[in-house]
Structures are given as C-alpha cells and as structure tokens.
Design a protein around this motif. Structure first.
Motif, PDB file in Angstrom:
ATOM      1  N   ILE A   8       0.859  -1.163   0.000  1.00 30.67           N
ATOM      2  CA  ILE A   8       0.000   0.000   0.000  1.00 30.67           C
ATOM      3  C   ILE A   8       0.903   1.223   0.000  1.00 30.67           C
ATOM      4  CG2 ILE A   8      -1.766   1.297   1.242  1.00 30.67           C
ATOM      5  CD1 ILE A   8      -2.674  -1.434   2.426  1.00 30.67           C
ATOM      6  N   VAL A   9       0.896   1.969  -1.097  1.00 30.20           N
ATOM      7  CA  VAL A   9       1.747   3.141  -1.230  1.00 30.20           C
ATOM      8  C   VAL A   9       1.238   4.225  -0.286  1.00 30.20           C
ATOM      9  CG1 VAL A   9       2.560   4.922  -2.821  1.00 30.20           C
ATOM     10  CG2 VAL A   9       2.224   2.586  -3.642  1.00 30.20           C
ATOM     11  N   GLY A  10       2.128   4.799   0.483  1.00 31.70           N
ATOM     12  CA  GLY A  10       1.747   5.857   1.418  1.00 31.70           C
ATOM     13  C   GLY A  10       1.329   5.339   2.775  1.00 31.70           C
ATOM     14  N   GLY A  11       1.285   4.026   2.958  1.00 31.89           N
ATOM     15  CA  GLY A  11       0.917   3.450   4.242  1.00 31.89           C
ATOM     16  C   GLY A  11      -0.547   3.082   4.309  1.00 31.89           C
ATOM     17  N   PRO A  12      -0.937   2.321   5.348  1.00 33.65           N
ATOM     18  CA  PRO A  12      -2.299   1.805   5.445  1.00 33.65           C
ATOM     19  C   PRO A  12      -3.374   2.875   5.630  1.00 33.65           C
ATOM     20  CG  PRO A  12      -0.998   1.149   7.366  1.00 33.65           C
ATOM     21  CD  PRO A  12      -0.074   1.828   6.412  1.00 33.65           C
ATOM     22  N   THR A  15      -4.859   7.906   1.627  1.00 34.80           N
ATOM     23  CA  THR A  15      -5.955   7.996   0.651  1.00 34.80           C
ATOM     24  C   THR A  15      -5.412   8.287  -0.741  1.00 34.80           C
ATOM     25  OG1 THR A  15      -6.263  10.336   1.148  1.00 34.80           O
ATOM     26  CG2 THR A  15      -7.634   8.765   2.377  1.00 34.80           C
ATOM     27  N   LEU A  16      -4.116   8.206  -0.875  1.00 35.62           N
ATOM     28  CA  LEU A  16      -3.457   8.461  -2.142  1.00 35.62           C
ATOM     29  C   LEU A  16      -3.883   7.406  -3.163  1.00 35.62           C
ATOM     30  CD1 LEU A  16      -1.288  10.047  -3.742  1.00 35.62           C
ATOM     31  CD2 LEU A  16       0.385   8.411  -2.865  1.00 35.62           C
ATOM     32  N   MET A  17      -4.321   7.834  -4.331  1.00 39.11           N
ATOM     33  CA  MET A  17      -4.737   6.918  -5.386  1.00 39.11           C
ATOM     34  C   MET A  17      -3.695   6.973  -6.491  1.00 39.11           C
ATOM     35  SD  MET A  17      -8.335   6.038  -4.762  1.00 39.11           S
ATOM     36  CE  MET A  17      -8.678   5.495  -6.350  1.00 39.11           C
ATOM     37  N   VAL A  18      -2.796   6.045  -6.480  1.00 41.03           N
ATOM     38  CA  VAL A  18      -1.740   5.979  -7.474  1.00 41.03           C
ATOM     39  C   VAL A  18      -2.203   5.056  -8.595  1.00 41.03           C
ATOM     40  CG1 VAL A  18       0.653   5.310  -7.872  1.00 41.03           C
ATOM     41  CG2 VAL A  18       0.006   6.332  -5.703  1.00 41.03           C
ATOM     42  N   PRO A  19      -2.137   5.497  -9.860  1.00 40.89           N
ATOM     43  CA  PRO A  19      -2.515   4.598 -10.953  1.00 40.89           C
ATOM     44  C   PRO A  19      -1.693   3.316 -10.888  1.00 40.89           C
ATOM     45  CG  PRO A  19      -2.147   6.811 -11.773  1.00 40.89           C
ATOM     46  CD  PRO A  19      -1.688   6.789 -10.334  1.00 40.89           C
ATOM     47  N   ALA A  20      -2.358   2.193 -11.137  1.00 45.19           N
ATOM     48  CA  ALA A  20      -1.666   0.914 -11.000  1.00 45.19           C
ATOM     49  C   ALA A  20      -2.142  -0.095 -12.031  1.00 45.19           C
ATOM     50  CB  ALA A  20      -1.893   0.346  -9.603  1.00 45.19           C
ATOM     51  N   VAL A  21      -1.213  -0.898 -12.502  1.00 48.89           N
ATOM     52  CA  VAL A  21      -1.526  -2.057 -13.323  1.00 48.89           C
ATOM     53  C   VAL A  21      -1.322  -3.268 -12.419  1.00 48.89           C
ATOM     54  CG1 VAL A  21      -0.859  -3.437 -15.319  1.00 48.89           C
ATOM     55  CG2 VAL A  21      -0.781  -0.938 -15.453  1.00 48.89           C
ATOM     56  N   LEU A  22      -2.371  -4.061 -12.264  1.00 50.89           N
ATOM     57  CA  LEU A  22      -2.284  -5.245 -11.423  1.00 50.89           C
ATOM     58  C   LEU A  22      -2.201  -6.478 -12.319  1.00 50.89           C
ATOM     59  CD1 LEU A  22      -5.067  -4.408  -8.810  1.00 50.89           C
ATOM     60  CD2 LEU A  22      -2.622  -3.959  -8.644  1.00 50.89           C
ATOM     61  N   HIS A  23      -1.117  -7.205 -12.203  1.00 55.04           N
ATOM     62  CA  HIS A  23      -0.922  -8.410 -13.017  1.00 55.04           C
ATOM     63  C   HIS A  23      -0.068  -9.391 -12.251  1.00 55.04           C
ATOM     64  CE1 HIS A  23       1.067 -10.995 -15.982  1.00 55.04           C
ATOM     65  NE2 HIS A  23      -0.098 -10.952 -16.576  1.00 55.04           N
ATOM     66  N   GLY A  38     -11.301   3.021  -9.434  1.00 57.57           N
ATOM     67  CA  GLY A  38     -10.043   3.716  -9.215  1.00 57.57           C
ATOM     68  C   GLY A  38      -9.169   3.676 -10.453  1.00 57.57           C
ATOM     69  N   PRO A  39      -8.042   4.338 -10.375  1.00 58.08           N
ATOM     70  CA  PRO A  39      -7.112   4.324 -11.513  1.00 58.08           C
ATOM     71  C   PRO A  39      -6.332   3.009 -11.543  1.00 58.08           C
ATOM     72  CG  PRO A  39      -6.212   5.640  -9.737  1.00 58.08           C
ATOM     73  CD  PRO A  39      -7.575   5.183  -9.288  1.00 58.08           C
TER      74      PRO A  39
END
Length: 170
Positions: A8-12, A15-23, A38-39
C-alpha cells in the motif's frame, strides 16, 4: 503490505490513489470479482475466450463496460464481432481498443446488472426524469384561410404564448 500481496503506497491510512496495473489478477483476489472505479487496470490471464472470458462476463454481477483490445487485422474481425455479439446483452458499453471511461453526453451511457439501471447522459437523464405535460387548444379550422383571424384568435394567442413561454420553447 496486504494479505494477498502488494504494498500500500503511502501506508495503510493513505488515501493516495496511485494509478496501478495489477498483473496477474487471479480468481482468489478480491479485485477479480469487484467492480472498481479507481485508476487501476487489473489484468487477468486466460487460456480461452470461450472457456474463461465469456463465462466470466456472463456469470459476473456487473455490467457497465467492457474493453476489447485486439490488433486491427481482418483475421481478428470475426472473433471481435463474436465477442461484441455475446457482450451486447451483458454490458452497457463495449469499448474497442480503448479503455473504459465516461462517454460524451451525446451518446447514451447505460449499465446493466448491479452496475447501474437505466441510461446516463445529460439528455437521456433529463428525459428519464421528466414528466410529459400536454398543452391543448382547439383549432377552429380557419387558421390556414384567415391570416387576420389567426392573429386575433386562439392560434394567434398560442403563437404569442410560445414566444414568451420558457416551457414551450423548443
């Protein structure tokens, strides 16, 4: 770090929403079954369109949009056409070689199943939430034959009312 993998970017508490590709996204991951806004681009590997992709779409509970990515060659046209035909009763919007996103207001944007009910666009939403009203008057049949009568009679009144009424403005 989360139970099934990933940081989790920024810690648990972030509320930061970082664009992500999940694979690879797999059936044991929560995002595999959940509708997300979300992005995020979840990518789930598959072996067969008929055995993996179509049943996933058919049996899922969401139906707002789907994106089909394919190379622009004639040999893919039949497969793409078959997917469009299968998905047209499942999803409200089918994107070809483009990501899911909001449509222009000129195009209806609909959802199915648990994603949405009805149509979303400015024009269609206004129609959906409008209640028709009828304004009626008696046409005495003399409108075409007597121009001066029209100016003085009911039709003349209606013509003047239309000029000033916001409701009757086309």
């Amino acid at each position: 770090s989360n139970q099934r993998g990933g940081d989790i970017v920024g810690g648990p508490e972030s509320t930061l929403m970082v664009p992500a590709v999940l694979h690879p996204v797999t059936p044991n991951m929560r995002i595999y079954e959940e509708e997300q806004f979300g992005p995020i681009i979840p990518i789930a590997p598959y072996n067969s369109l008929e055995d993996d992709v179509v049943p996933y779409a058919r049996d899922g509970k969401y139906g707002q949009q789907v994106s089909i990515f394919t190379s622009a060659v004639k040999s893919n046209a039949l497969t793409t056409a078959k997917l469009i035909d299968r998905f047209s009763t499942i999803f409200g919007k089918i994107n070809i070689n483009t990501q899911c996103g909001r449509s222009p207001d000129a195009a209806p944007f609909s959802g199915r199943r648990s994603s949405a009910l009805g149509v979303m666009s400015v024009r269609d939403a206004l129609i959906e939430f409008s209640i028709p009203s009828v304004i009626s008057y008696k046409d005495d049949g003399r409108i075409e034959s007597a121009r001066e009568e029209v100016k003085r009679g009911v039709a003349g009144l209606i013509n003047e009312v239309e000029k000033h009424s916001t409701f009757l403005t086309p």
